[in-house]
Design a protein around this motif. Structure first.
Motif, mmCIF file in Angstrom:
data_model
loop_
_atom_site.group_PDB
_atom_site.id
_atom_site.type_symbol
_atom_site.label_atom_id
_atom_site.label_comp_id
_atom_site.label_asym_id
_atom_site.label_seq_id
_atom_site.Cartn_x
_atom_site.Cartn_y
_atom_site.Cartn_z
ATOM 1 N N LEU A 160 0.831 -1.205 0.000
ATOM 2 C CA LEU A 160 0.000 0.000 0.000
ATOM 3 C C LEU A 160 0.865 1.255 0.000
ATOM 4 O O LEU A 160 0.559 2.237 -0.691
ATOM 5 N N ILE A 161 1.950 1.223 0.758
ATOM 6 C CA ILE A 161 2.861 2.361 0.791
ATOM 7 C C ILE A 161 3.519 2.565 -0.572
ATOM 8 O O ILE A 161 3.598 3.695 -1.078
ATOM 9 N N VAL A 162 3.981 1.479 -1.179
ATOM 10 C CA VAL A 162 4.633 1.577 -2.490
ATOM 11 C C VAL A 162 3.658 2.095 -3.539
ATOM 12 O O VAL A 162 3.994 2.958 -4.360
ATOM 13 N N PHE A 163 2.433 1.575 -3.526
ATOM 14 C CA PHE A 163 1.417 2.037 -4.480
ATOM 15 C C PHE A 163 1.139 3.522 -4.295
ATOM 16 O O PHE A 163 1.091 4.285 -5.280
ATOM 17 N N ALA A 213 10.310 11.339 -19.339
ATOM 18 C CA ALA A 213 11.131 11.439 -18.132
ATOM 19 C C ALA A 213 10.275 11.447 -16.868
ATOM 20 O O ALA A 213 10.583 10.750 -15.893
ATOM 21 N N LEU A 214 9.185 12.201 -16.881
ATOM 22 C CA LEU A 214 8.314 12.272 -15.707
ATOM 23 C C LEU A 214 7.625 10.932 -15.451
ATOM 24 O O LEU A 214 7.440 10.535 -14.295
ATOM 25 N N MET A 215 7.254 10.227 -16.504
ATOM 26 C CA MET A 215 6.630 8.913 -16.348
ATOM 27 C C MET A 215 7.596 7.939 -15.691
ATOM 28 O O MET A 215 7.235 7.195 -14.762
ATOM 29 N N LEU A 216 8.853 7.941 -16.124
ATOM 30 C CA LEU A 216 9.837 7.015 -15.578
ATOM 31 C C LEU A 216 10.234 7.381 -14.159
ATOM 32 O O LEU A 216 10.518 6.507 -13.339
ATOM 33 N N LEU A 217 10.238 8.669 -13.848
ATOM 34 C CA LEU A 217 10.602 9.097 -12.499
ATOM 35 C C LEU A 217 9.603 8.627 -11.449
ATOM 36 O O LEU A 217 9.966 8.426 -10.292
ATOM 37 N N SER A 218 8.347 8.444 -11.841
ATOM 38 C CA SER A 218 7.362 7.949 -10.882
ATOM 39 C C SER A 218 7.725 6.543 -10.404
ATOM 40 O O SER A 218 7.476 6.188 -9.245
ATOM 41 N N PHE A 219 8.345 5.750 -11.287
ATOM 42 C CA PHE A 219 8.798 4.417 -10.885
ATOM 43 C C PHE A 219 9.989 4.506 -9.941
ATOM 44 O O PHE A 219 10.154 3.654 -9.067
ATOM 45 N N LEU A 245 12.249 3.583 -4.541
ATOM 46 C CA LEU A 245 12.765 4.100 -3.270
ATOM 47 C C LEU A 245 11.852 3.703 -2.115
ATOM 48 O O LEU A 245 12.323 3.255 -1.058
ATOM 49 N N ALA A 246 10.549 3.840 -2.312
ATOM 50 C CA ALA A 246 9.591 3.480 -1.263
ATOM 51 C C ALA A 246 9.687 1.992 -0.932
ATOM 52 O O ALA A 246 9.610 1.594 0.244
ATOM 53 N N LEU A 247 9.875 1.153 -1.950
ATOM 54 C CA LEU A 247 9.973 -0.287 -1.729
ATOM 55 C C LEU A 247 11.207 -0.632 -0.894
ATOM 56 O O LEU A 247 11.139 -1.420 0.059
ATOM 57 N N PHE A 248 12.340 -0.031 -1.229
ATOM 58 C CA PHE A 248 13.558 -0.301 -0.467
ATOM 59 C C PHE A 248 13.437 0.197 0.973
ATOM 60 O O PHE A 248 13.946 -0.434 1.903
#
Length: 291
Positions: free
Chosen positions: A22-25, A63-69, A74-77
């Motif tokens: 949920l946090i990662v999403f 670039a903005l689309m890829l930055l969201s990943f 970062l959130a996952l780690f």
């Protein structure tokens, strides 16, 4: 220590996995807000039309689309470290540290296979259907964006599916191949909103995504880490962005070529299976992970 055995480190109750997901999403959605703002600025009616794939048609949008990943990664780690009490490498590899040589090797081998496959497609296509659209000022900016940011996008997907979720599935079912199959199928199904699925049909497009997920999962388990899978996935998406685009692809970039008559059939699934088998064979010749 085996890659999947690292799943048992730290806190592994099911609710920590759900909470972390949920946090990662949420983080990924927040990370996409600049992209949404940019798309609205470009086209105020974009929310009505739902044409989100048009974002990659500009370099800024890509670039903005890829930055969201990157935000999601970062959130996952952070969840792995602070919620599960594990090291980042625990969900990446069974080795003490990431083997970057393996990542580069996997990327290089898949790049060669993909370029060869594109060359065959180029030769079989009618010349009028494959248009060379090279625009240096736009292409080279897109190339730099692709080289820098696609590895973050693909790493987010790999760490999530081939690391975090596959290890969770291993905890639940205690069988590595069940974990590979479940996460491979899930990986494919979560791409069901991609443009290719609507353009070519679910029975043609989705099996290709699922097969790719199974190949990536098999390699990660067999090689005791996802380094080769990280390289494969990054090379695949970078080349998809820079070589050829069409109105039926999710990535509508400033690629070298535009396919005016894109097609897909069951032969593409067979081609991917052959490419995957060749990739595994070559990597196994180098690292001897199949025993």
């Amino acid at each position: 220590m085996e890659f999947l055995q690292k799943a048992f480190r730290g806190k592994n109750q099911w609710y920590w996995y759900v909470f972390s997901l949920l946090i990662v999403f949420t983080a990924t959605q927040l990370g996409s807000l600049p992209l949404v703002g940019y798309m609205i600025w470009q086209d105020p009616d974009v929310l009505k039309t739902g044409n989100i794939d048009a974002a990659s048609s500009t370099n800024a949008g890509l670039a903005l689309m890829l930055l969201s990943f990157a935000v999601g990664l970062l959130a996952l780690f952070l969840c792995v470290k602070h919620i599960h009490g594990k090291q980042a490498t625990d969900v990446v590899t069974g080795r003490e540290r990431v083997d970057w040589g393996r990542v580069l090797f996997g990327a290089g081998i898949w790049a060669m296979i993909s370029i060869l496959a594109f060359a065959v497609t180029f030769l079989l296509k009618e010349p009028s259907e494959l248009v060379f659209q090279f625009e240096p000022s736009k292409f080279f900016v897109m190339l730099v964006i692709s080289l820098l940011l696609f590895p973050l996008q693909t790493s987010c997907e790999e760490v999530l599916f081939r690391g975090y979720l596959m290890q969770w599935a291993y905890i639940l079912f205690r069988n590595k191949w069940t974990a590979v199959i479940l996460t491979g199928v899930l990986f494919g199904l979560l791409h069901s909103a991609n443009t290719e699925v609507a353009a070519f049909g679910a029975w043609i497009a989705l099996p290709q995504y699922i097969l790719m997920g199974l190949i990536l999962g098999y390699v990660a388990v067999a090689d005791n880490g996802m380094e080769l899978s990280l390289g494969l996935h990054a090379a695949n998406n970078i080349l998809a962005a820079v070589t050829c685009t069409s109105g039926s692809t999710t990535l509508q970039t400033h690629a070298l070529f535009r396919d005016l008559n894109p097609t897909s059939s069951w032969t593409d699934i067979l081609s991917m299976l052959i490419a995957g088998a060749v990739f595994i064979w070559i990597c196994n010749r180098r690292y001897r992970f199949i025993r």
